[in-house]
Write a protein that holds these residues in place. Structure first.
Motif: not given
Length: 150
Positions: A99-112
């Motif tokens: 997947p594109k970086v933009e799609s999983y970075m949102q998940i990573i920031f939410a987890i953070s």
């Protein structure tokens, strides 16, 4: 330091560009304002680094509010291991085009954000014993897990 000072040349701006420092800053601000992606990247990086440095200063008092005897070396090594695992996972994710970086970075920031919220959530239902010294509390273990995930 001696090798760097003797072998590296300084990275100056274009010598033909004789703008004043204020004019250079003005050009930089215009470049940031003209591209929304650059501005958002700068904001995202600033917010992440701000939370990371706040975390680096406050993890010890957060895990031992009553001066519990916590294994500082073990915890610090655990943080480094967590950082290494995060870098390994990120490099594997970046190796694939989907997947594109933009799609999983949102998940990573939410987890953070959720993992940093664990500290607040564990302080209310699990109050400290109020005794100085002793071992790390259960709330401290949950917070350590959240910090490592962060």
């Amino acid at each position: 330091m001696a090798i760097i000072l003797s072998s590296w040349s300084e990275n100056y701006r274009d010598s033909s560009d004789s703008k004043s420092l204020l004019a250079q800053f003005k050009g930089d601000v215009i470049a940031i304002a003209s591209d929304e992606k650059i501005a958002l990247l700068g904001a995202m990086q600033s917010l992440f680094e701000g939370s990371m440095y706040t975390f680096m200063f406050l993890w010890t008092p957060a895990l031992s509010p009553n001066e519990e005897n916590i294994p500082l070396g073990f915890i610090s090594a655990t943080f480094m291991l967590s950082s290494m695992l995060g870098s390994s996972i990120a490099s594997r994710l970046l190796a694939h085009s989907t997947p594109k970086v933009e799609s999983y970075m949102q998940i990573i920031f939410a987890i953070s954000a959720l993992t940093l919220l664990l500290h607040i959530l564990t302080n209310f239902p699990l109050p400290s014993a109020g005794v100085k010294g002793g071992n790390i509390l259960f709330a401290g273990c949950i917070q350590l897990f959240g910090f490592c995930t962060f």
